[in-house]
Each structure stands twice: as structure tokens, then as C-alpha cells.
Design an enzyme around this catalytic site. Structure first.
Site, short mmCIF file in Angstrom:
data_model
loop_
_atom_site.label_atom_id
_atom_site.label_comp_id
_atom_site.label_asym_id
_atom_site.label_seq_id
_atom_site.Cartn_x
_atom_site.Cartn_y
_atom_site.Cartn_z
N ASP A 53 0.86 -1.19 0.00
CA ASP A 53 0.00 0.00 0.00
C ASP A 53 0.89 1.24 0.00
O ASP A 53 1.86 1.32 0.76
CB ASP A 53 -0.89 -0.04 1.25
CG ASP A 53 -1.88 1.11 1.30
OD1 ASP A 53 -3.09 0.85 1.21
OD2 ASP A 53 -1.43 2.28 1.43
N ASN A 106 -1.92 13.02 -3.36
CA ASN A 106 -2.92 13.49 -4.32
C ASN A 106 -3.32 14.93 -4.03
O ASN A 106 -3.45 15.75 -4.94
CB ASN A 106 -4.17 12.62 -4.26
CG ASN A 106 -4.09 11.43 -5.20
OD1 ASN A 106 -3.51 11.52 -6.26
ND2 ASN A 106 -4.67 10.32 -4.79
N ASP A 118 -1.73 9.51 -10.46
CA ASP A 118 -1.86 8.39 -11.41
C ASP A 118 -0.49 7.99 -11.97
O ASP A 118 -0.19 6.80 -12.11
CB ASP A 118 -2.78 8.79 -12.56
CG ASP A 118 -4.26 8.71 -12.18
OD1 ASP A 118 -4.54 8.26 -11.04
OD2 ASP A 118 -5.10 9.09 -13.01
N GLU A 130 -4.71 2.30 -4.42
CA GLU A 130 -3.24 2.33 -4.35
C GLU A 130 -2.72 1.09 -3.63
O GLU A 130 -1.70 1.14 -2.97
CB GLU A 130 -2.74 3.63 -3.68
CG GLU A 130 -3.68 4.23 -2.66
CD GLU A 130 -3.60 3.57 -1.30
OE1 GLU A 130 -4.45 2.67 -1.05
OE2 GLU A 130 -2.70 3.93 -0.52
P1 GH3 Z 1 -1.64 5.30 4.43
O1 GH3 Z 1 -0.18 5.63 4.52
O2 GH3 Z 1 -2.20 5.00 5.76
O3 GH3 Z 1 -1.91 4.23 3.45
O4 GH3 Z 1 -2.36 6.63 3.93
P2 GH3 Z 1 -3.12 6.81 2.58
O5 GH3 Z 1 -3.38 8.28 2.42
O6 GH3 Z 1 -2.38 6.19 1.47
O7 GH3 Z 1 -4.41 5.96 2.82
P3 GH3 Z 1 -5.87 5.98 2.28
O8 GH3 Z 1 -6.28 4.57 2.04
O9 GH3 Z 1 -6.72 6.78 3.23
O10 GH3 Z 1 -5.84 6.78 0.91
C1 GH3 Z 1 -5.78 6.15 -0.30
C2 GH3 Z 1 -5.87 7.23 -1.34
O11 GH3 Z 1 -5.45 6.73 -2.60
C3 GH3 Z 1 -7.26 7.73 -1.57
C4 GH3 Z 1 -7.26 8.16 -2.98
O12 GH3 Z 1 -7.17 9.55 -3.09
C5 GH3 Z 1 -6.00 7.56 -3.57
N1 GH3 Z 1 -6.25 6.75 -4.75
C6 GH3 Z 1 -6.86 5.55 -4.82
N2 GH3 Z 1 -6.92 5.15 -6.11
C7 GH3 Z 1 -6.32 6.12 -6.86
C8 GH3 Z 1 -6.08 6.27 -8.26
O13 GH3 Z 1 -6.40 5.42 -9.11
N3 GH3 Z 1 -5.43 7.39 -8.68
C9 GH3 Z 1 -5.04 8.35 -7.77
N4 GH3 Z 1 -4.42 9.43 -8.24
N5 GH3 Z 1 -5.28 8.24 -6.45
C10 GH3 Z 1 -5.90 7.13 -5.99
MG MG Z 2 -2.07 4.17 1.38
MG MG Z 3 -4.98 2.15 1.09
#
Ligand code: GH3
Ligand code: MG
Ligand code: MG
Length: 409
Positions: free
Chosen positions: A268, A276, A285, A310
Site C-alpha cells: 500500500d 494526491n 496516477d 493504491e
Molecule cells: P496510508 O499511509 O495509511 O496508506 O495513507 P493513505 O493516504 O495512502 O491511505 P488511504 O487509504 O486513506 O488513501 C488512499 C488514497 O489513494 C485515496 C485516494 O485519493 C487515492 N487513490 C486511490 N486510487 C487512486 C487512483 O487510481 N489514482 C489516484 N491518483 N489516487 C488514488
Molecule cells: Mg495508502
Molecule cells: Mg490504502
């Protein structure tokens, strides 16, 4: 490595069909009487098959390619069956041998936009304009224009022999090259089939008088397109669109096929929401693609999948967690040390938040991210793949708790 293998797989079907076409037409004895109709009707059969698939899966570019090949076949039947000596036959032959390869090459570089909309109408307009132009030549009879097309600029034997206009040879060579490049750049089977179709059309065009050969190679070109529609559709179902690595659906099939000795890792991206928010979704992305590419290169027989968002999964069939850890660590380090350049519009405004993050994922010259990894293996307590994944998820959570950018088990 996987990417390279996938690229090498692109030309397989077109090449096999071409070779089969040569074998069938030039080396095998005549088809048995009961099958004789096949050589005559094969272009029609392949056209209907291809159109059914292309329309069924909404592949507009394939529809147009098939339409062009069918037009070439019909034109040959109407105007070239007695050879290419008269003015009309010469005009049609020149138009076919120049327009068909260029059209197929053009189709390989334009995006997929369907048929029944204004993009499709525009494409259809280009197609009709070519027919209208050829019809005008046919009726108005500008002898000097047709002679001009047939004039020989080069005279060494391969260019002076045969009946193809040299401009058509150029169109075929150029069109083939463009379609091949488009196929490798986009990793698209449809584009590879366009390159193959240009090659098959060139063979057919070389023998406009030989009816069975012409029909067979047009049918071969249509079959390539039809199969490519299936290949690309399969790919879409099992590959993640953004990152190009296998998708959740592919993971589920992999899990169902596992034996009883394997390890699974969940990865992760750290603080990705903040990333983002700071740099924008587009750069987010780009980072996901980069991270996926690093994970896909994992060693030790690990197979990488995008689990969702992610989060990524790596499955190690036949391995313990201990076996897998060094390979996963290598992935973690390679992602940590990778710097992604900030270019042009991607460069963020110097927001307060960006400044605050200095020393985090924002380093000098470019940005970087880190990943946390949880790994688990199948054992007596964790019996089913789903349980192993859940255990890997709990380990991932511990890695996050301990400060991220690390592996936990
Ligand atoms: P942690 O270190 O605890 O994992 O924090 P985090 O911010 O990574 O955790 P969280 O699961 O809250 O956030 C995941 C984020 O990933 C939310 C979303 O904005 C981003 N995300 C998910 N899929 C995509 C994608 O396909 N493209 C982009 N640009 N961002 C994505
Ligand atoms: Mg994360
Ligand atoms: Mg996550």
C-alpha cells in the site's frame, strides 16, 4: 520481463495466419471438392465473423478496417478479375493499393471512438471521399494522373518488376511500419492485426489475377482483425487499465488456482491521499503507474496484481514468507529510491502544504513515494487464500503503525 514477453506476443497471431495462408494457397493440393466453396466464400465468412465481434464489443476501428478490406475484395471482383491492363482496372488497382495500407495505418494511430457518433461519421466521410475520388477518376478518365501514379522513379529490379505502382509500394511499407510501431507503443493486438492485414493485403495485391490467392489473403487479413478484437477484449478484462498490470479479476483466478504452499504480500502506498492533495490526481496516477511497474518486476516468481486503488498484491506460488521477503524488500527499496521528475504542468504551485512536506516524499529534483508491505503464508491456521490475504492485510497495518516504508509479517 513480463512486458517484453507481452510485446513479443503481439505479432504471433498475424504471423501464424500469414504462414498458414501461404501454406494453404501455395503448397497444399487443391481443397477437396466439398470444401471448394470455402476459398470462394472465405472473405465473406471472415467479414461477417469479424463484424459480429467488432460490433458486439464496440470496436469501431475494427469495423472500419473490415469495411476497407471488404471494399478491396469487392472492387477486385468487380473491376480486376480480368487483369489490370485497361484504364479502369489500372485506376482501381492504384487506388486500392495506395488507400488500403494508408487507411489501415491511419486506423492504428487514431483512438477508439466507436462508429455511430460524429467521430464515426467523420471517419466514414474520409472513407467515402476516397471512393468518390476513385469514382471520379473512373468516370472522368484523367489518363495523365493515372500514368503519373504508375511512373517508375526507381529502377533496380525489385522496384521495377511486378505491377504495383511504386507509390503503392511506398504506402505499403510506410503503412506497415506505422502500424507495427503503433502496436508496440500501445500494446494493442488490434494494431498488430492492422500491420498483419497490410502485409496480407500486399500479398493479395501482388496477385490480383489469382482469384483464390487474392480471396484467401483478404480473408486472412479479416481473420487477423477478428481475432485481435477477442485478444484485446480479453486483455481489457484481465488487465488494469491505468497501470497495465493484471487486475483484481486476474488475482481471483490466480488465488483459485493456488496449491497449498504459497505466500501473499499486500502493498500500500504511504500517505497517498496527501500526495494526491498536494500534487493532484494526475501526478498521483503517474506515481501509481511507476509503483506498479516496480512491483511487477518483483523477482522470486512473484506475480503482481492491482488489488484496487493504491493497493497491490503479490502472490508467490510455492514459496514461504521467508523466501519472498528479500524480493519484496528489493521492491520496497527500489520504489523508495526512485525519483519521479516533475514536468511542466505537473509542477505544483508552491503551496504552504508542499513546503511543509519538504523532506517527506518531496525531495530535491522530483518526487518520490514509499510503500508499506505486509506478508503472510499459507499454514495450518490460514488455510484459504482469502485468510492469507487477510493476514497479510493485518501485517500491512502493523507496518503502517510502526512508521511505514517497511515490511511486516
Ligand atoms: P496510508 O499511509 O495509511 O496508506 O495513507 P493513505 O493516504 O495512502 O491511505 P488511504 O487509504 O486513506 O488513501 C488512499 C488514497 O489513494 C485515496 C485516494 O485519493 C487515492 N487513490 C486511490 N486510487 C487512486 C487512483 O487510481 N489514482 C489516484 N491518483 N489516487 C488514488
Ligand atoms: Mg495508502
Ligand atoms: Mg490504502
Amino acid at each position: 520481463m513480463h512486458g517484453l514477453l507481452r510485446a513479443l506476443g503481439l505479432p504471433v497471431v498475424p504471423v501464424v495466419i500469414l504462414v498458414a495462408g501461404f501454406a494453404l494457397v501455395f503448397y497444399s493440393p487443391a481443397l477437396p471438392r466439398s470444401l471448394a466453396g470455402f476459398s470462394i466464400y472465405s472473405p465473406h465468412i471472415m467479414f461477417v465473423l469479424g463484424i459480429a465481434l467488432a460490433v458486439g464489443y464496440g470496436r469501431g476501428r475494427a469495423v472500419f478496417a473490415l469495411l476497407i478490406l471488404a471494399t478491396a475484395y469487392a472492387s477486385r471482383q468487380w473491376w480486376l478479375h480480368e487483369g489490370i491492363d485497361g484504364f479502369h482496372a489500372r485506376a482501381v488497382y492504384a487506388a486500392l493499393t495506395i488507400f488500403v495500407p494508408l487507411d489501415l495505418a491511419l486506423l492504428s494511430v487514431v483512438p477508439e471512438r466507436g462508429v455511430l457518433n460524429r467521430h464515426g461519421a467523420l471517419r466514414f466521410g474520409v472513407f467515402l471521399a476516397q471512393i468518390a475520388f476513385t469514382a471520379w477518376v473512373f468516370v472522368a478518365g484523367p489518363t495523365d494522373l493515372v500514368d503519373f501514379v504508375y511512373q517508375k522513379v526507381l529502377d533496380p529490379s525489385p522496384f521495377s518488376a511486378g505491377r504495383l505502382p511504386q507509390i503503392a509500394m511506398l504506402a505499403i511499407a510506410l503503412g506497415f511500419l506505422v502500424a507495427v510501431i503503433a502496436a508496440f507503443v500501445s500494446r494493442s493486438h488490434l494494431n498488430a492485426s492492422f500491420a498483419g492485414a497490410i502485409a496480407a493485403f500486399a500479398v493479395a495485391a501482388h496477385v490480383p489475377n489469382a482469384y483464390v490467392s487474392f480471396a484467401s489473403f483478404i480473408a486472412a487479413a479479416e481473420l487477423m482483425v477478428a481475432i485481435a478484437v477477442l485478444q484485446d477484449t480479453f486483455r481489457m478484462a484481465f488487465r488494469d487499465e491505468l497501470t497495465g498490470i493484471p487486475s483484481r479479476r486476474a488475482l481471483n483466478e490466480q488465488l483459485a488456482a493456488l496449491g497449498n504452499h504459497y505466500a501473499i504480500a499486500m502493498l500500500d502506498v504511504d500517505h497517498f491521499k496527501q500526495f494526491n492533495d498536494t500534487y493532484g490526481h494526475d501526478l498521483g496516477d503517474q506515481v501509481l503507474k511507476m509503483v506498479a511497474a516496480h512491483i511487477a518486476r518483483v523477482g522470486g516468481g512473484g506475480r503482481a496484481f492491482r488489488y484496487g486503488g493504491e493497493e497491490f498484491t503479490v502472490v508467490f506460488p510455492g514459496k514461504d514468507a521467508d523466501d519472498a521477503i528479500p524480493y519484496l524488500e528489493a521492491v520496497r527499496v527500489s520504489i523508495e529510491s526512485y525519483r519521479m521528475a516533475l514536468r511542466g504542468a505537473d509542477r505544483p504551485a508552491r503551496t504552504r502544504r508542499a513546503k511543509r512536506q519538504r523532506g517527506g516524499w518531496r525531495r530535491r529534483r522530483g518526487v518520490s513515494v514509499t510503500v508499506s508491505i505486509g506478508v503472510a503464508e499459507r499454514n495450518g491456521r490460514l488455510d484459504r487464500p482469502q485468510e492469507v490475504i487477510e493476514a497479510a492485510d493485518r501485517a500491512l497495518y502493523r507496518a503502517k503503525e510502526k512508521g511505514r516504508n517497511r515490511l511486516s509479517r
